[in-house]
Structures are given as structure tokens and as C-alpha cells.
Design an enzyme around this catalytic site. Structure first.
Site, PDB file in Angstrom:
ATOM      1  N   ARG A  15       0.830  -1.218   0.000  1.00 12.79           N
ATOM      2  CA  ARG A  15       0.000   0.000   0.000  1.00 12.79           C
ATOM      3  C   ARG A  15       0.856   1.256   0.000  1.00 12.79           C
ATOM      4  O   ARG A  15       0.583   2.208  -0.747  1.00 12.79           O
ATOM      5  CB  ARG A  15      -0.935   0.032   1.206  1.00 12.79           C
ATOM      6  CG  ARG A  15      -2.025  -1.023   1.157  1.00 12.79           C
ATOM      7  CD  ARG A  15      -2.864  -0.990   2.421  1.00 12.79           C
ATOM      8  NE  ARG A  15      -2.003  -1.215   3.580  1.00 12.79           N
ATOM      9  CZ  ARG A  15      -2.210  -0.707   4.781  1.00 12.79           C
ATOM     10  NH1 ARG A  15      -3.251   0.054   5.026  1.00 12.79           N
ATOM     11  NH2 ARG A  15      -1.391  -0.966   5.781  1.00 12.79           N
ATOM     12  N   ASN A  33      -6.055  -2.375   2.575  1.00 10.78           N
ATOM     13  CA  ASN A  33      -6.080  -3.821   2.759  1.00 10.78           C
ATOM     14  C   ASN A  33      -7.521  -4.265   2.938  1.00 10.78           C
ATOM     15  O   ASN A  33      -8.351  -3.524   3.458  1.00 10.78           O
ATOM     16  CB  ASN A  33      -5.286  -4.228   4.003  1.00 10.78           C
ATOM     17  CG  ASN A  33      -3.799  -4.157   3.797  1.00 10.78           C
ATOM     18  OD1 ASN A  33      -3.304  -4.154   2.683  1.00 10.78           O
ATOM     19  ND2 ASN A  33      -3.056  -4.091   4.893  1.00 10.78           N
TER      20      ASN A  33
END
Length: 88
Positions: A15, A33
Site C-alpha cells: 500500500r 487492505n
């Protein structure tokens, strides 16, 4: 574009590296996530810039492994930047 990436994509900096890659490409949107172990993102920008980010997403960061990426069209209401969101 709405993207869901599966594989070893959590706990490897996916990320945060995507945030840098998207910012560098001038792509806006978000990444987070998911509880099932995948990573979900929405991307908005020029077709070439989005394609560059999608190409990175298909590879992922060192230490990660991308097994599958599902890409579909999506509209983003806020195009003010790229953010890392909390787990969904």
C-alpha cells in the site's frame, strides 16, 4: 479503475509503495487492505499514467507476490490526491 490484487500483498509495503508510485505518476485515488488478505484500490488519471500504475500493481514491491489482479471501471468522486485507507 477499481483494482483488487491477490497474493502475498499485505505486510510487504504494498500500500505504501503504491501510494508513492501513484503520486509520482500523478494518479489519484486510494488503496486499502481487505480482511480476506487482498489489497483494493481505485485509480484515476490519464490513461497512460493509470496504465503505468497498473503495471506496477501487477508486479508489486520486492518481497511481495501478486497472483491475480482484477481490474474494472469505476468512477472516483474525489480527485484531490492518493490516500492509504484503513482496512475494509
Amino acid at each position: 479503475m477499481h483494482v483488487v490484487v491477490r497474493g502475498a500483498v499485505q505486510g510487504v509495503g504494498y500500500r505504501y509503495t503504491l501510494h508513492i508510485v501513484a503520486d509520482d505518476a500523478g494518479v489519484t485515488g486510494w488503496v486499502r487492505n481487505r480482511r480476506d488478505g487482498s489489497v483494493e484500490a481505485e485509480l484515476q488519471g490519464s490513461p497512460a499514467a493509470v496504465d503505468d500504475v497498473l503495471a506496477w500493481m501487477a508486479e508489486g514491491p520486492p518481497g511481495g507476490r501478486v497472483d491475480d489482479a482484477t481490474v474494472t471501471d469505476a468512477a472516483i468522486a474525489d480527485d484531490s490526491g492518493f490516500e492509504v485507507r484503513a482496512t475494509a
